[in-house]
Design an enzyme around this catalytic site. Sequence first.
Site, PDB file in Angstrom:
ATOM      1  N   TYR A  12       0.813  -1.211   0.000  1.00  0.00           N
ATOM      2  CA  TYR A  12       0.000   0.000   0.000  1.00  0.00           C
ATOM      3  C   TYR A  12       0.855   1.274   0.000  1.00  0.00           C
ATOM      4  O   TYR A  12       0.615   2.201   0.773  1.00  0.00           O
ATOM      5  CB  TYR A  12      -0.913   0.042   1.226  1.00  0.00           C
ATOM      6  CG  TYR A  12      -2.003  -0.999   1.277  1.00  0.00           C
ATOM      7  CD1 TYR A  12      -2.314  -1.791   0.179  1.00  0.00           C
ATOM      8  CD2 TYR A  12      -2.731  -1.186   2.445  1.00  0.00           C
ATOM      9  CE1 TYR A  12      -3.303  -2.752   0.248  1.00  0.00           C
ATOM     10  CE2 TYR A  12      -3.740  -2.132   2.523  1.00  0.00           C
ATOM     11  CZ  TYR A  12      -4.018  -2.911   1.422  1.00  0.00           C
ATOM     12  OH  TYR A  12      -5.012  -3.858   1.507  1.00  0.00           O
ATOM     13  N   PRO A  71     -15.624  -3.453   2.393  1.00  0.00           N
ATOM     14  CA  PRO A  71     -16.820  -3.717   3.191  1.00  0.00           C
ATOM     15  C   PRO A  71     -18.050  -2.940   2.754  1.00  0.00           C
ATOM     16  O   PRO A  71     -19.173  -3.347   3.059  1.00  0.00           O
ATOM     17  CB  PRO A  71     -16.396  -3.313   4.611  1.00  0.00           C
ATOM     18  CG  PRO A  71     -15.312  -2.313   4.416  1.00  0.00           C
ATOM     19  CD  PRO A  71     -14.581  -2.764   3.179  1.00  0.00           C
ATOM     20  N   GLY A  86     -19.598   1.361  -5.338  1.00  0.00           N
ATOM     21  CA  GLY A  86     -20.186   1.209  -6.663  1.00  0.00           C
ATOM     22  C   GLY A  86     -21.270   0.160  -6.690  1.00  0.00           C
ATOM     23  O   GLY A  86     -22.310   0.324  -7.340  1.00  0.00           O
TER      24      GLY A  86
END
Length: 319
Positions: free
Chosen positions: A101, A241, A245
């Site tokens: 990340y 979670p 969309g």
Amino acid sequence: MLEGGARPLALLVPAGASAMIAEKLAVSSPRMTGPSNEMSMPAGASGTFAIGGVLSVHRLGFGAMRLPGMRGEPGSRSAAREILREAVQLGVDLIDTAQVYGRSEELIADALHPYPEGLVIATKGGLRRGGHPDGRPERLRADCEDSLRRLRLDTIDLWQLHRIDPEVPVEDQFGVISELRDEGKIRFVGVSEVSVDELHRARELIDIATVQNRFNIADQTAGDVLGACEADGIGFLPWAPMAMGELARSPSSLASVAARHGATPAQIALTWLLHRSPVMLPIPGTGSPLHLRENANAALIELSDNDLLALDHGTQRPS
């Protein structure tokens, strides 16, 4: 392996809280059992779960994949620092990140180190940019040791294999993870994006404390894995979670339940996850302070049986 009941409701209303949630914040509740200094921590109302039977965390955590500044954008480090510190102030004590990340681990350490007592940092390794698994033992070891350095830790409380690499013998992958645990660099081990069979095989090789699979109200494909986790008290961290969309295409029952509670559909999606299973540990991420507060306030919403029936009727669980 649930512990106790939910933590107290907050008496202070963070920005973005709905009128109905604010009303709940202003009155007593039978769930309010903690000390007064916890009264402003809405994430504490999500209840607790003991990772590995030992590490007690509030069930509503925070995912650090979307922090500002992960790619080094100018001026964003302070924004990330503010979000992380406010998450902890709201009662979050489980933060999930990953080696892949970007600068997420560095931002966490910059904002929160030295870490407050009880804060659990979970990270992941074994995945390269573009979603390519890399389970070579030397890479898994390097990922873990790099995470230790970036997070400024001697031991990672929860280290998760981001993906099982189909090109590397599974015994080799979990073999080096076992070594890292024996060396004291990892306390508990998790896996991510696994099937029931892969989870079973991993558990033959090492103790597994958590699973992180995609799961939300619109996508319950991993329901069988969740069931396996429930059966053995393994924590389940649903990534994506809220799946915004997909929520937009979700049945009208979600919007209807949200309207009844004066909440957003995203808040109801989070609340539904907390009701769905006692081993569920949602880790919603955001770069917005407003959305952070809304997410934390989702723990204050109590869904009725009729709400849950309406939501379940509007979705299709895998058989």
